[in-house]
Motif scaffolding. Structure first.
Motif, PDB file in Angstrom:
ATOM      1  N   SER A 156     118.756  57.464  35.157  1.00 53.24           N
ATOM      2  CA  SER A 156     119.628  57.372  33.833  1.00 53.24           C
ATOM      3  C   SER A 156     119.153  58.298  32.794  1.00 53.24           C
ATOM      4  O   SER A 156     118.004  58.587  32.760  1.00 53.24           O
ATOM      5  N   PRO A 212     118.092  55.888  27.679  1.00 50.16           N
ATOM      6  CA  PRO A 212     118.230  55.302  29.131  1.00 50.16           C
ATOM      7  C   PRO A 212     117.062  55.729  30.070  1.00 50.16           C
ATOM      8  O   PRO A 212     116.757  54.757  31.090  1.00 50.16           O
ATOM      9  N   ARG A 262     114.102  53.334  29.582  1.00 47.98           N
ATOM     10  CA  ARG A 262     114.262  52.040  29.857  1.00 47.98           C
ATOM     11  C   ARG A 262     114.185  51.969  31.617  1.00 47.98           C
ATOM     12  O   ARG A 262     113.723  50.912  32.174  1.00 47.98           O
ATOM     13  N   ASP A 263     114.781  52.803  32.409  1.00 46.02           N
ATOM     14  CA  ASP A 263     114.476  53.167  33.740  1.00 46.02           C
ATOM     15  C   ASP A 263     113.201  52.943  34.186  1.00 46.02           C
ATOM     16  O   ASP A 263     112.641  52.191  35.084  1.00 46.02           O
ATOM     17  N   THR A 269     111.565  49.238  33.347  1.00 50.77           N
ATOM     18  CA  THR A 269     112.106  48.107  33.956  1.00 50.77           C
ATOM     19  C   THR A 269     112.194  48.437  35.459  1.00 50.77           C
ATOM     20  O   THR A 269     112.362  47.464  36.185  1.00 50.77           O
ATOM     21  N   ASN A 311     119.677  52.112  34.277  1.00 50.57           N
ATOM     22  CA  ASN A 311     120.395  51.949  33.149  1.00 50.57           C
ATOM     23  C   ASN A 311     121.698  52.079  33.249  1.00 50.57           C
ATOM     24  O   ASN A 311     122.797  51.366  32.467  1.00 50.57           O
ATOM     25  N   GLU A 350     116.418  45.254  26.431  1.00 49.76           N
ATOM     26  CA  GLU A 350     117.184  44.135  26.312  1.00 49.76           C
ATOM     27  C   GLU A 350     116.245  42.767  26.121  1.00 49.76           C
ATOM     28  O   GLU A 350     115.229  42.877  26.933  1.00 49.76           O
ATOM     29  N   ASP A 376     115.012  41.801  29.564  1.00 49.48           N
ATOM     30  CA  ASP A 376     114.092  42.794  30.504  1.00 49.48           C
ATOM     31  C   ASP A 376     112.834  42.385  30.619  1.00 49.48           C
ATOM     32  O   ASP A 376     112.079  41.733  29.899  1.00 49.48           O
TER      33      ASP A 376
END
Length: 518
Positions: free
Chosen positions: A47, A52, A55-56, A59, A63, A73, A76
């Motif tokens: 992402s 984004p 966050r990839d 997690t 995203n 989030e 997550d």
């Protein structure tokens, strides 16, 4: 056990000599790290852009199929959380200013400790009411806030990215002979504005005399001549070389402590940047050309095993989560005992950050790289999908890339799903009609209600820069993606692969309709 993740924003793969021997940029320390590492040749974003992509990594999940720019989030389950629960101390040092902006909440706070080095881009650091000094004439952009911030920079060492690497060196010195840590060193450079000290600008001389260091995100205009574009690339190279110098100081400290023997070291980026290729500058507004989506990845194994070798399998940044977690799973029981003792001491002192692991977890979509690193397999997946939220969804197997665009001009249906209603420096949902936002259990594997926001009205009805067109390229023969192919049978193959892979990544059902895949 130790891991150091080195992350340089906007690092163009084709600007590095390890991937392009004819590259102009002088980066002896990136080259030095590559020589100590296994180099991945088919590594792609998941992402994009900034948040984004992060966050990839945190997690191990994509995203961009669910939302664009946004915070961590509440549902997550992040890599630093899981490592801390296993007794691994986590720290990040960075000058990425978006971590402190609306839409960047919660990322640094995943770590035990963090260090933020101020001054990049739009960071509201220097506070002045008057207008800043500005060039009399310029191309591209000149940012008011950055013009004030840059008044602090007399030498390269004053700038935020050098201070970030210096901070990492200090952290390693302060924690010499310690074990069980995960250190993230995240440099914003060579992200725009491409601002380097004169020492590094002198490495890339040209005769263009108009101020141009912050490109527009658009097609080149009549003022952005080939000479101007070459100057912009020189500014990028100068900024990259400056960052490389300070990366070298981090590598020197690792040499001094002999960390190469017992430390996993990972080096990568979030995305690249268009510098005149395909007639555009910037990112986000175009097809996900290789210049933006094919990124560098080096991994140094403890002891230097397989150093200098190349990995050909298709990989993505979501794969870093399971790779690092698997590495730290060794000696887990012994480390957990030490972690429990530390928690008990923290409890007595009423200090420290207690963390209770969640009793549920999100399925990780990334795949561990250890079978590639150990030379047990040649690939871990057949396809990777990647892109920007609401834009074409792209798929590659390393041989071809296929860009699948929206099937209609309204780019509908398109919903954004989130529990945290912030995006890039803005709040979501405040100015939408009531029917455009609702809440419910919309996301598979998410054990809480989330907001669903209709974003199809937020996108232009006439997609720009070819975004309304499907494209197919054979990147093994055409890495610059200059010659689109017309092959209905091959396109159908990648459509079917895209459907299968999107399902594996829990894509919302309406994404298939938006792309005309049903």
């Amino acid at each position: 056990m130790k891991t150091i993740l080195i992350f340089m924003d906007t690092l163009n793969r084709h600007m590095l000599r390890v991937y392009n021997p004819e590259a102009k940029a002088v980066t002896p320390n990136i080259d030095r790290l590559a020589e100590k590492s296994m180099v991945f040749d088919k590594h792609f974003i998941g992402s994009a852009p900034c948040m984004p992509a992060r966050r990839d990594i945190l997690t191990g999940r994509l995203n961009f199929l669910e939302r664009g720019w946004g915070p961590v989030e509440p549902y997550d389950v992040t890599l630093p959380q899981l490592l801390r629960a296993q007794g691994v101390f986590t720290h990040i040092t960075t000058d990425h200013s978006h971590y402190t902006s609306i839409g960047g909440e919660g990322y640094m706070q995943q770590y035990d400790t963090w260090d933020f080095n101020r001054g990049q881009e739009t960071d509201v650091w220097e506070s002045r009411l008057e207008e800043p000094p500005a060039p009399r004439s310029y191309l591209g952009r000149v940012g008011r806030q950055y013009q004030w911030n840059r008044q602090h920079y007399k030498t390269d060492g004053d700038r935020p990215t050098p201070r970030t690497f210096a901070s990492a060196v200090k952290w390693l010195k302060n924690n010499e002979d310690r074990d069980d840590y995960f250190l993230t060193v995240e440099a914003f450079d060579p992200h725009e504005p491409f601002d380097a000290s004169e020492e590094f600008k002198a490495m890339y001389p040209d005769s263009f005399d108009t101020f141009y260091e912050w490109p527009r995100y658009d097609a080149l205009n009549e003022q952005e001549t080939p000479e101007a574009v070459e100057h912009l690339r020189n500014q990028y190279c100068a900024t990259l070389s400056m960052a490389d110098k300070w990366l070298g100081k981090l590598l020197d400290e690792m040499d001094r402590q002999d960390l190469w023997e017992d430390t996993l070291v990972i080096f990568t980026s979030d995305h690249g940047h268009m510098l005149g290729e395909h007639g555009v500058t910037g990112k986000n507004r175009y097809h996900a050309w290789n210049e933006m989506s094919r990124i560098p990845l080096f991994i140094h194994l403890p002891g230097g095993r397989n150093a200098g070798e190349r990995a050909e399998g298709v990989t993505q940044n979501i794969d870093l989560f399971p790779t690092i977690l698997e590495y730290f799973s060794r000696e887990k029981e012994e480390r957990m005992e030490r972690a429990q003792r530390r928690k008990e001491q923290d409890k007595k002192n009423l200090a420290g950050r207690m963390f209770i692991p969640p009793d549920w977890s999100m399925p990780v979509q990334g795949r561990s790289l250890w079978s590639l690193l150990n030379r047990e397999k040649e690939k871990i997946r057949d396809y990777a999908i990647y892109g920007w939220f609401g834009k074409p969804v792209n798929i590659t197997d390393g041989e071809y890339t296929y860009f699948r665009a929206a099937a209609n001009d309204k780019n509908a249906p398109l919903y954004l799903y989130a529990a945290g209603l912030t995006s890039f420096e803005q709040y979501l949902g405040c100015n939408l009609p009531g029917e455009d936002i609702c809440a419910g259990y919309f996301l598979k594997n998410v054990p809480m209600p989330v907001f669903r926001i209709d974003m199809s009205r937020k996108t232009p009805e006439k997609p720009s820069m070819g975004l309304g067109e499907n494209r197919l390229y054979r990147i093994s023969h055409d890495p610059g993606q200059l010659h689109p192919l017309t092959d209905p049978l091959l396109e159908e193959k990648y459509c079917q692969a895209l459907i299968k892979t999107m399902k594996e990544h829990d894509a919302p059902e309406e994404q298939f309709e938006r792309l005309g895949l049903i």
